[in-house]
Each structure stands twice: as structure tokens, then as C-alpha cells.
Design a protein around this motif. Structure first.
Motif, short mmCIF file in Angstrom:
data_model
loop_
_atom_site.label_atom_id
_atom_site.label_comp_id
_atom_site.label_asym_id
_atom_site.label_seq_id
_atom_site.Cartn_x
_atom_site.Cartn_y
_atom_site.Cartn_z
N HIS A 147 7.33 10.36 -2.90
CA HIS A 147 8.02 9.07 -2.98
C HIS A 147 7.50 8.16 -1.87
N ASP A 148 6.23 7.78 -2.01
CA ASP A 148 5.60 6.94 -1.00
C ASP A 148 6.17 5.53 -1.06
N GLY A 149 6.05 4.83 0.06
CA GLY A 149 6.52 3.44 0.11
C GLY A 149 8.00 3.33 0.34
N SER A 150 8.63 4.40 0.86
CA SER A 150 10.06 4.35 1.13
C SER A 150 10.33 3.57 2.41
N LEU A 151 11.50 2.94 2.46
CA LEU A 151 11.89 2.12 3.60
C LEU A 151 13.30 2.47 4.04
N THR A 152 13.55 2.45 5.34
CA THR A 152 14.91 2.66 5.83
C THR A 152 15.03 2.07 7.23
N THR A 153 16.25 2.04 7.76
CA THR A 153 16.47 1.55 9.12
C THR A 153 17.15 2.65 9.94
N VAL A 154 16.94 2.57 11.25
CA VAL A 154 17.52 3.53 12.19
C VAL A 154 17.90 2.77 13.46
N HIS A 155 19.03 3.17 14.07
CA HIS A 155 19.41 2.60 15.37
C HIS A 155 18.58 3.25 16.47
N ALA A 156 17.73 2.49 17.13
CA ALA A 156 16.94 3.02 18.24
C ALA A 156 16.38 1.83 19.03
N ASN A 157 16.05 2.07 20.30
CA ASN A 157 15.63 0.98 21.18
C ASN A 157 14.14 0.91 21.43
N SER A 158 13.37 1.87 20.93
CA SER A 158 11.92 1.83 21.07
C SER A 158 11.33 2.75 20.01
N PRO A 159 10.03 2.62 19.71
CA PRO A 159 9.42 3.51 18.71
C PRO A 159 9.56 4.99 19.08
N GLY A 196 0.79 -1.22 0.00
CA GLY A 196 0.00 0.00 0.00
C GLY A 196 0.82 1.27 0.00
N LYS A 197 2.13 1.15 -0.18
CA LYS A 197 3.03 2.30 -0.30
C LYS A 197 3.04 3.20 0.94
N LEU A 198 3.07 2.59 2.11
CA LEU A 198 3.23 3.35 3.33
C LEU A 198 4.72 3.45 3.65
N ASN A 199 5.13 4.55 4.27
CA ASN A 199 6.54 4.76 4.61
C ASN A 199 6.84 4.09 5.95
N ILE A 200 7.87 3.25 5.96
CA ILE A 200 8.15 2.43 7.15
C ILE A 200 9.59 2.64 7.59
N ILE A 201 9.77 2.79 8.92
CA ILE A 201 11.10 2.83 9.53
C ILE A 201 11.30 1.53 10.29
N VAL A 202 12.37 0.80 9.99
CA VAL A 202 12.74 -0.40 10.75
C VAL A 202 13.78 0.03 11.77
N ALA A 203 13.47 -0.14 13.05
CA ALA A 203 14.35 0.35 14.11
C ALA A 203 14.81 -0.80 15.00
N GLY A 204 15.98 -0.62 15.60
CA GLY A 204 16.51 -1.63 16.51
C GLY A 204 17.95 -1.33 16.85
N GLY A 205 18.47 -2.04 17.82
CA GLY A 205 19.86 -1.89 18.19
C GLY A 205 20.77 -2.65 17.23
N THR A 206 22.07 -2.63 17.52
CA THR A 206 23.04 -3.35 16.69
C THR A 206 22.79 -4.85 16.77
N GLY A 207 22.78 -5.52 15.62
CA GLY A 207 22.65 -6.97 15.59
C GLY A 207 21.26 -7.49 15.90
N THR A 209 17.54 -14.61 20.72
CA THR A 209 16.62 -14.52 19.58
C THR A 209 16.36 -13.06 19.24
N ARG A 210 16.02 -12.84 17.98
CA ARG A 210 15.70 -11.50 17.48
C ARG A 210 14.21 -11.46 17.20
N ARG A 211 13.51 -10.56 17.85
CA ARG A 211 12.05 -10.51 17.72
C ARG A 211 11.58 -9.11 17.37
N ILE A 212 10.50 -9.03 16.61
CA ILE A 212 9.80 -7.76 16.44
C ILE A 212 8.98 -7.56 17.72
#
Length: 454
Positions: free
Chosen positions: A320-332, A219-230, A376-379
Motif C-alpha cells: 500500500h504505497d503512497g500512504s500518508l499520516t500524521t504524528v505528534h513529534a518535534n523533530s524528524p 510517485g507513491k512514496l510513504n510520508i509522515i507529517v510530523a509536528g506539535g499541537t496546532g 507562523t506555521r512553517r515546514i
């Protein structure tokens, strides 16, 4: 005792890890002598692209057998076989860590100096018996890895990010920065990239949240994938990117190429470090700006870690809808604070409220990853960015990991990702595009009480 056992004998220590026994200097000297002899004999052939890998391996083995036949050292058949293996690994592969890189159960290889090699397997770090002859031996392997992707590492630039031909991420640090080094860290990636079914099987997420994330991407929503290293940000980004329809033009921007997209219309851009004169650097920010001129349907940025966050937000806000990226962060919530800081790193004195309004308008959802104590790595959160209330960006969790279910007898978390029962505001936008999410996707499950298993 074979050469391999003498070079890499392992004894357990009190911590349950293993330590490498002292190497045999005579055998090391013989190995080094034969190695240099082969380099002199084969020379340019080793770098001849016209030779197939099988032909090159056959030439190396022929020269090895010839060199060993001239040696008068009393070696057993097992010693000779292992010596041939070790030297061919040095010349054709990556030396003592070659077998570790071929082991599909190992996800990370960490070299803390010539005599200290650790691996990560099943989320746990352990020491192994592999070891290099000396600093020079390790440095030679680092130079080989770095040289394959046109990078360099020397005293002028003692840090380097590179990648292996299979896409595995490499970081190397040498003297004078590495005390007791050189240091080499290799983050391996699966030869066959993980798909959403794999993540469901691993317990990273469940079927309902997987369906929801797929709908967000389609659906072309913009999403940020966040998390710590590894925590698995790149793996998750790769899986989310696999949902992008095949008829869309995708531009990926990364420091070192890691994403493995299978769509046909993919343009991969990779940043470039400065040359020996300190010139010619092309940053992620430069590439993001250029990507906007390449008529992309989707922009996928491997990681925002500096001023490129501003350009990414502007891209999301300008069609430019539907863009994706990652960021280092520990919570939303931390993700938004981190992005705010990164935007300020762009060098513009922007009001904080203006930055927050940009973020609230640009970002539709945050996928938060966490590496749990069991390895384990969990969402742990799938969160909607709803908008602004006063000076604060409002967030609403759609799925949350249930930590209250406790741990089992093996120390693994019993919990999983559960719907909160909240239907996101953008569900209507998805429905207008023909993407309908039934009530069963958002059907809430009772959350267990913290403190123990149900």
C-alpha cells in the motif's frame, strides 16, 4: 446603551487583552424567557429536515417578534434588534460564539467557561467580549454541537470529540472534569481548503520544496507529517492528499472527519466511541485493519496516536504505497522515536531492531512542521529516511528552514525553507516512474549565520 454593549462591554486590562463587563441580569432573564418560549412554541419544527434554513429562520423571527410584542420591558429599538439576533443565534446557531465561527480571520475559538472566551487570530491568542448567560446556556450549545454528529456528553462520558457541519474540530469537557467550565475548544477549518499555492503564499514552504513534495505523493512514496499541537499537520496532510491522482481509490481514517479531499473516489471512515454501556467502540486501529480489505490505492490516516502505527507500517510494507499520516513529534528524529513507542503500544513484545527495520523500510520521507514564536506555521524539515546503519535509522535532510536569517522589525522570522543540496536516494525511483526532478530543485542556498539578519 444597546443590549449588545451591555452584555458584552469590553474593558482593556493591564495585559493588553480584554475582559468582559458584568452582564445585566434583567436582560439575561428576558433573553432566557423568550428563548424557552420559542422552544415550546416551535418544538419539533426546529429539527424538521424538510424545512430549508431560510424557512426556519423566518419562522423563528416571526415568533421572536410576536414574543417581544407581548413583553412590556422598556427596550430601545437597538436593544430589540440585538435581542432578536442573540436569541436566533442561540436557536439557529451556536449562541454568543456564532459570529466568531463565521469570522474567517479566526482560526480557533476557546471557551474557558461561560464568561471567558478566547480566540486565535493570525497565530495570536486574544480575549473577546462574547459570553454565555451561565453554565446551563453553554452546556446547551455543547449538547447541540455534539448531538449533530450523533455523539453524546454527560457525567458518564464528560469528554467528547465532535465536529461542526463545516468540518471544524470540536472538543468539549464538562463537569465533573472541567473545574470552572464547561470548556469548549473549536479548531476551525477554511470553507475552501488551502491549496499548495496558499501555503507558499503564507511562507509555510517554497516553490522548490512544494514541487518536491508533489513528486513524492504522485510517485507513491510513504510520508509522515510530523509536528506539535496546532502546527498545521492536518492542513498540510490535506494539501499533500490533494496531489493524489483522481483515478486512485483513497480510504481516509480519522477520529473525527477533518480531511476535505476533492477527488471523486474517496471513502471516509470515522472512529466511534463506546455507547452508554461501554460497548460498540470502533477504534482507529480497527478502521486501519478494515481499510486494508477495501482495495485501497492510498490509505490516509488522520493521526497515529496508538497501536494503529503498527498496522500503518505493515500496510506501507505490504504494497500500500503512497500512504500518508500524521504524528505528534518535534523533530524528524523524534518522529521515529515516537513511532517506535506507538508500535509498542499495539501490545506485542517486538524487538526494537525489528520495529526500526520496519520503519526504515516503510517510511520514505518526513515533513516536519513547527509553530514559530511569531505565530507562523512553517515546514522546518523535509527529510529522507535512507535506511539502517547498525541499529540506527539514518536520516538525510533535503530541505531545512534557515533560522539564521534572524527576525524583522515586526518580530517575524525572515528565514525560509532551503535546499541542502542533497539529492535523495528515491529520486531514481521517481525518475523510473517518469517523474523527473531537475537539479534546480535541489540547488543549495547559502545558510545565514545564526544570531541576526543578513
Amino acid at each position: 446603551m444597546s443590549l449588545y454593549k451591555r452584555l458584552n462591554e469590553v474593558h482593556p486590562n493591564g495585559n493588553g487583552l480584554s475582559v468582559t463587563a458584568r452582564r445585566d441580569p434583567i436582560l439575561d432573564e428576558l433573553r432566557q424567557k423568550i428563548h424557552h418560549h420559542l422552544i415550546e412554541e416551535l418544538g419539533p419544527i426546529l429539527y424538521d429536515k424538510r424545512l430549508s434554513e431560510d424557512d426556519l429562520r423566518r419562522r423563528v423571527h416571526e415568533q421572536l417578534h410576536s414574543a417581544l410584542a407581548q413583553e412590556r420591558s422598556p427596550l430601545s429599538a437597538a436593544d430589540k434588534a440585538q435581542l432578536i439576533q442573540d436569541v436566533s443565534d442561540d436557536i439557529l446557531g451556536y449562541g454568543p460564539i456564532d459570529r466568531l465561527l463565521k469570522d474567517e480571520t479566526i482560526t480557533e475559538v476557546m471557551v474557558n467557561g461561560p464568561d471567558s472566551v478566547y480566540i486565535e487570530r493570525n497565530g495570536k491568542v486574544e480575549k473577546v467580549g462574547a459570553g454565555f448567560v451561565d453554565d446551563t446556556h453553554l452546556r446547551r450549545i455543547i449538547d447541540k454541537i455534539v448531538g449533530q454528529v450523533g455523539r453524546r456528553i454527560d457525567e458518564a462520558t464528560p469528554l467528547c470529540d465532535a465536529r461542526l457541519p463545516d468540518g471544524s474540530r470540536v472538543n468539549a469537557v464538562i463537569h465533573p472534569l472541567a473545574i470552572g467550565g464547561p470548556f469548549l475548544t473549536i479548531r476551525k477549518f477554511a470553507k475552501d481548503p488551502y491549496q499548495i499555492d496558499d501555503l507558499i503564499r503564507f511562507g509555510t514552504l517554497n516553490a522548490a520544496s512544494a514541487r518536491f513534495l508533489q513528486a513524492m505523493v504522485v510517485g507513491k512514496l510513504n510520508i509522515i507529517v510530523a509536528g506539535g499541537t496546532g502546527t498545521g499537520k492536518t492542513t498540510t496532510l490535506n494539501v499533500l492528499s490533494s496531489f493524489i491522482p483522481g483515478d486512485e481509490r483513497i480510504v481516509t481514517v480519522e477520529d473525527a472527519k477533518e480531511l476535505q479531499l476533492h477527488q471523486d473516489h474517496v471513502l471516509a471512515l470515522e472512529a466511534r466511541p463506546p455507547n452508554i454501556e461501554g460497548k460498540g467502540q470502533i477504534t482507529i486501529r480497527d478502521l486501519v485493519k478494515n481499510a486494508l480489505r477495501m482495495r485501497p490505492d492510498r490509505i490516509v490516516v488522520g493521526e497515529c496516536r496508538s497501536g494503529e502505527a503498527l498496522d500503518m507500517l505493515q500496510a506501507m510494507n505490504t504494497g500500500h504505497d503512497g500512504s500518508l499520516t500524521t504524528v505528534h513529534a518535534n523533530s524528524p528524529r523524534d518522529t521515529l522515536a515516537r513511532l517506535e513507542t506507538l508500535v509498542l503500544m499495539a501490545g506485542f513484545d517486538l524487538p526494537v531492531r525489528a520495529i526500526r527495520e520496519q520503519m526504515a523500510s516503510a517510511i520514505d520521507g518526513i515533513v516536519q512542521l513547527t509553530r514559530l514564536r511569531d505565530g507562523t506555521r512553517r515546514i522546518t524539515h523535509v527529510t529522507e529516511v535512507q535506511g539502517m546503519e547498525g541499529d540506527v535509522i539514518t536520516l538525510q535532510d533535503v530541505f531545512v528552514f534557515d533560522f539564521g536569517m534572524g527576525i524583522d522589525e515586526h518580530g517575524r522570522f525572515r528565514g525560509h525553507l532551503k535546499a541542502t543540496g542533497t539529492r535523495p536516494k528515491f529520486a531514481e525511483k521517481l525518475a523510473d516512474l517518469g517523474i523527473r526532478l531537475g537539479p534546480e530543485v535541489f540547488q543549495p542556498e547559502p545558510m545565514a549565520r545564526r544570531g541576526g539578519p543578513r
